[in-house]
Enzyme design. Structure first.
Site, short mmCIF file in Angstrom:
data_model
loop_
_atom_site.label_atom_id
_atom_site.label_comp_id
_atom_site.label_asym_id
_atom_site.label_seq_id
_atom_site.Cartn_x
_atom_site.Cartn_y
_atom_site.Cartn_z
N LYS A 155 0.84 -1.21 0.00
CA LYS A 155 0.00 0.00 0.00
C LYS A 155 0.88 1.26 0.00
O LYS A 155 2.10 1.17 0.20
CB LYS A 155 -0.91 -0.02 1.22
N TYR A 206 -12.45 -2.36 -2.98
CA TYR A 206 -12.92 -2.38 -1.59
C TYR A 206 -14.44 -2.37 -1.49
O TYR A 206 -14.98 -1.97 -0.45
CB TYR A 206 -12.32 -1.19 -0.83
N PHE A 227 -15.34 3.71 7.71
CA PHE A 227 -14.01 4.15 7.28
C PHE A 227 -13.82 4.03 5.77
O PHE A 227 -12.70 4.20 5.28
CB PHE A 227 -12.93 3.35 8.02
N ARG A 281 -1.42 -14.70 3.91
CA ARG A 281 -2.18 -14.08 5.01
C ARG A 281 -1.42 -14.28 6.33
O ARG A 281 -1.35 -13.37 7.15
CB ARG A 281 -3.58 -14.70 5.13
N THR A 307 -4.95 -8.22 10.33
CA THR A 307 -5.26 -6.94 9.68
C THR A 307 -4.90 -5.77 10.58
O THR A 307 -4.32 -4.78 10.13
CB THR A 307 -6.77 -6.88 9.33
N ARG A 347 3.03 -7.10 9.10
CA ARG A 347 2.37 -6.03 9.87
C ARG A 347 2.89 -5.99 11.31
O ARG A 347 3.01 -4.91 11.90
CB ARG A 347 0.86 -6.23 9.84
N ASN A 350 -1.66 -0.31 7.27
CA ASN A 350 -1.14 -1.63 7.61
C ASN A 350 -0.29 -2.24 6.49
O ASN A 350 -0.21 -3.46 6.35
CB ASN A 350 -2.27 -2.56 8.07
N HIS A 394 -1.87 -5.40 1.46
CA HIS A 394 -3.17 -6.06 1.29
C HIS A 394 -2.93 -7.42 0.66
O HIS A 394 -2.06 -7.55 -0.20
CB HIS A 394 -4.08 -5.24 0.36
N GLU A 416 -9.68 -10.08 -7.52
CA GLU A 416 -8.70 -8.99 -7.39
C GLU A 416 -7.63 -9.07 -8.48
O GLU A 416 -7.22 -8.04 -9.02
CB GLU A 416 -8.09 -9.02 -5.98
#
Ligand code: CMP
Length: 143
Positions: free
Chosen positions: A9, A49, A57, A85, A91, A102, A112, A115, A126
């Site tokens: 990100k 998203y 948010f 993951r 997350t 993270r 964070n 993704h 995606e």
């Protein structure tokens, strides 16, 4: 072979963590089959998203993910969706263990670092949103 979509990100790019993150997946033994540094449009952010549209948010999330370059990737390998993951950590960095991306580099949930697709269905959706078929390579590992 299973594929997943991972994205460094804007905060991860700004903090020069692309190499660190790519290196972790390389060293694990997964195969990079597509990658690009890109800006995300508002439209793409809202599609990506979409499942969070009703969350308070959502606006913040779209503003953040469109705020600067991201590094979008497709990785391939046995069980890569779940393994990535695990390697990313929870997350919310408050809950992510040291040793995870993270856990090692992030403090707050809105920033964070990375993704990753959470299921086979998300990965398929995606990957198709971010990559054209001809942008994904298929090659044999020699070692
Ligand atoms: P990601 O895996 O990209 O998927 C949805 C994102 O929403 C998540 O990572 C977080 O970065 C973000 N997110 C989740 N909860 C919040 C929150 N309370 N405030 C801001 N962003 C959030």
């Amino acid at each position: 072979m299973e594929k997943t979509f991972l994205m460094v990100k804007p905060d991860g790019v700004q903090r020069n963590l692309i190499g660190e993150i790519v290196g972790r997946f390389e060293r694990k033994g997964f195969q990079l089959v597509g990658a690009k540094l890109m800006l995300i449009s508002n439209e793409l952010a809202e599609q990506h998203y979409g499942e969070h549209k009703e969350r308070p948010f959502f606006g913040e999330l779209v503003d953040f993910i469109t705020s600067g370059p991201v590094f979008a990737m497709v990785w391939e390998g046995e069980n890569v969706i779940a393994a990535a993951r695990q390697m990313m950590g929870a997350t919310n960095p408050k809950d992510s263990q040291p040793g995870t991306i993270r856990g090692d580099f992030a403090v707050i949930v809105g920033k964070n670092i990375i993704h990753g697709s959470d299921s086979a269905a998300s990965a398929e959706r995606e990957i198709a949103l971010f990559f054209k078929e001809e942008e994904l390579l298929s090659y044999n590992k020699l070692i």
